[in-house]
Design an enzyme around this catalytic site. Sequence first.
Site, PDB file in Angstrom:
ATOM      1  N   LYS A  19       3.210  -0.394 -13.272  1.00 53.74           N
ATOM      2  CA  LYS A  19       4.468  -1.169 -13.224  1.00 53.74           C
ATOM      3  C   LYS A  19       4.172  -2.590 -12.786  1.00 53.74           C
ATOM      4  O   LYS A  19       3.216  -2.849 -12.064  1.00 53.74           O
ATOM      5  CB  LYS A  19       5.486  -0.528 -12.281  1.00 53.74           C
ATOM      6  CG  LYS A  19       5.137  -0.512 -10.780  1.00 53.74           C
ATOM      7  CD  LYS A  19       5.436  -1.781 -10.002  1.00 53.74           C
ATOM      8  CE  LYS A  19       4.895  -1.707  -8.584  1.00 53.74           C
ATOM      9  NZ  LYS A  19       4.683  -2.992  -7.949  1.00 53.74           N
ATOM     10  N   ALA A 110      -5.214  -0.712  -5.522  1.00 58.39           N
ATOM     11  CA  ALA A 110      -4.733  -1.767  -4.611  1.00 58.39           C
ATOM     12  C   ALA A 110      -4.492  -3.078  -5.360  1.00 58.39           C
ATOM     13  O   ALA A 110      -4.834  -4.161  -4.904  1.00 58.39           O
ATOM     14  CB  ALA A 110      -5.713  -1.987  -3.452  1.00 58.39           C
ATOM     15  N   GLY A 111      -3.887  -2.970  -6.569  1.00 59.44           N
ATOM     16  CA  GLY A 111      -3.689  -4.139  -7.420  1.00 59.44           C
ATOM     17  C   GLY A 111      -2.251  -4.620  -7.493  1.00 59.44           C
ATOM     18  O   GLY A 111      -1.962  -5.591  -8.186  1.00 59.44           O
ATOM     19  N   GLY A 112      -1.313  -3.917  -6.836  1.00 54.69           N
ATOM     20  CA  GLY A 112       0.093  -4.312  -6.938  1.00 54.69           C
ATOM     21  C   GLY A 112       0.745  -3.774  -8.196  1.00 54.69           C
ATOM     22  O   GLY A 112       1.828  -4.206  -8.602  1.00 54.69           O
ATOM     23  N   SER A 117       0.814   5.330  -6.852  1.00 52.92           N
ATOM     24  CA  SER A 117       2.149   5.918  -7.023  1.00 52.92           C
ATOM     25  C   SER A 117       2.279   6.554  -8.404  1.00 52.92           C
ATOM     26  O   SER A 117       2.896   7.622  -8.549  1.00 52.92           O
ATOM     27  CB  SER A 117       3.224   4.845  -6.866  1.00 52.92           C
ATOM     28  OG  SER A 117       3.129   4.257  -5.600  1.00 52.92           O
ATOM     29  N   ASP A 150       7.351   3.709  -4.735  1.00 55.07           N
ATOM     30  CA  ASP A 150       7.262   3.385  -6.167  1.00 55.07           C
ATOM     31  C   ASP A 150       7.128   4.618  -7.053  1.00 55.07           C
ATOM     32  O   ASP A 150       7.035   4.484  -8.277  1.00 55.07           O
ATOM     33  CB  ASP A 150       6.030   2.493  -6.430  1.00 55.07           C
ATOM     34  CG  ASP A 150       6.168   1.103  -5.843  1.00 55.07           C
ATOM     35  OD1 ASP A 150       7.307   0.651  -5.630  1.00 55.07           O
ATOM     36  OD2 ASP A 150       5.127   0.470  -5.594  1.00 55.07           O
TER      37      ASP A 150
HETATM   38  O1  C5P Z   1       6.267   3.834   0.265  1.00 59.70           O
HETATM   39  P1  C5P Z   1       4.816   3.529   0.247  1.00 59.70           P
HETATM   40  O2  C5P Z   1       3.998   4.579   0.966  1.00 59.70           O
HETATM   41  O3  C5P Z   1       4.268   3.230  -1.109  1.00 59.70           O
HETATM   42  O4  C5P Z   1       4.639   2.189   1.074  1.00 59.70           O
HETATM   43  C1  C5P Z   1       3.381   1.722   1.489  1.00 59.70           C
HETATM   44  C2  C5P Z   1       3.551   0.712   2.595  1.00 59.70           C
HETATM   45  O5  C5P Z   1       4.156  -0.485   2.092  1.00 59.70           O
HETATM   46  C3  C5P Z   1       4.452   1.149   3.724  1.00 59.70           C
HETATM   47  O6  C5P Z   1       3.735   1.850   4.706  1.00 59.70           O
HETATM   48  C4  C5P Z   1       4.990  -0.173   4.260  1.00 59.70           C
HETATM   49  O7  C5P Z   1       4.027  -0.787   5.103  1.00 59.70           O
HETATM   50  C5  C5P Z   1       5.083  -1.032   3.009  1.00 59.70           C
HETATM   51  N1  C5P Z   1       6.437  -1.032   2.414  1.00 59.70           N
HETATM   52  C6  C5P Z   1       7.473  -1.690   3.070  1.00 59.70           C
HETATM   53  N2  C5P Z   1       8.723  -1.712   2.508  1.00 59.70           N
HETATM   54  C7  C5P Z   1       8.946  -1.123   1.299  1.00 59.70           C
HETATM   55  C8  C5P Z   1       7.906  -0.447   0.619  1.00 59.70           C
HETATM   56  C9  C5P Z   1       6.654  -0.432   1.206  1.00 59.70           C
HETATM   57  O8  C5P Z   1       7.280  -2.242   4.148  1.00 59.70           O
HETATM   58  N3  C5P Z   1      10.166  -1.174   0.765  1.00 59.70           N
END
Ligand code: C5P
Length: 309
Positions: A19, A110-112, A117, A150
């Site tokens: 994405k 780790a590319g965004g 996910s 995600d």
């Molecule tokens: O939800 P996910 O595990 O992918 O999120 C990874 C990290 O990204 C979280 O631990 C948090 O530090 C950060 N994050 C956030 N706010 C979001 C999504 C992710 O701070 N809405």
Amino acid sequence: MASVLPPSPVGVRVRVPAKINLALRVGPPRADGYHPLATVYQAVSLYDEVHAAWADSEEFSVTVSGEGADLVPTDERNLALRAARLLAQTSSPNGSLGVSFSIKKSIPVAGGLAGGSANGAAALLACAVLWDLDVGLDELIALAAEVGSDVPFGLLGGTALGSGRGEQVLPVLARGGYHWVLAFGHHGLSTPAVYRRHDELRPGAEMPEVPARLMNALRSGDPIAVGAALVNDLQPAALDLQPRLRQVLEAGMEYGAVGAVVSGSGPTCAFLAASESAAVDLSVALSADGVCRAVRRATGPVTGARVIG
Ligand code: C5P
């Protein structure tokens, strides 16, 4: 709800897209540490493949090959394993299920681009089919939200609005297909680190809203209007942590992109081209420039995780 597909004795193969975020607006941190988001996701034609095969009861394992495979954890942090365990616990609490995954990666780690996910989303679909569970897409999307912010979008695909911490997804009425050029960075960026830097750089952020300008542009299907409306609140933090990304963004615009944005928490830079031939020219020029590690073309929107065998 009806079962997703019939069971498969030889295993199930699922293809799942990366994405990009066409808009990513970020609010102040919540009490749980997550940030409220108003985002527009688009799934693009860069895919990982997740194969799920039968394993003994309560055995969960994963092997990974391809782009950045050595950077993917194969222990309890792996999102495919987490997703499979969650689905197994939910559907068979007495523990009779197991799975052995092999993941072929093309989405950088780790590319965004939500590669981890995407693997979580693919694992949910693959296991639902492998184990012949009576679950529908809505139930899988609800479980996906527990795996990561995600992950629900990985199941949905297309172009969608994301709210909450990104896990609440709604399809967007968008016209047209878009030609993207993706520039991969030399080093990954940690999502939590980028959010932390964002909080330092922008204390007192307001509650986020998706820009009306982008929604109008998507309804018109005009790549030039969409390109001008791309926005990412995490971009200053990503540029602060990897200053070289500024040169990547500038190079893409010089070589004819109609819009440029860091994808998610970076470091992948996404460039929108006005046409397929413009995307070919842009990707050739960016590759020759050597400003980034690798360049890929992709189109969007594409569908979310799908069984392909
Ligand atoms: O939800 P996910 O595990 O992918 O999120 C990874 C990290 O990204 C979280 O631990 C948090 O530090 C950060 N994050 C956030 N706010 C979001 C999504 C992710 O701070 N809405």
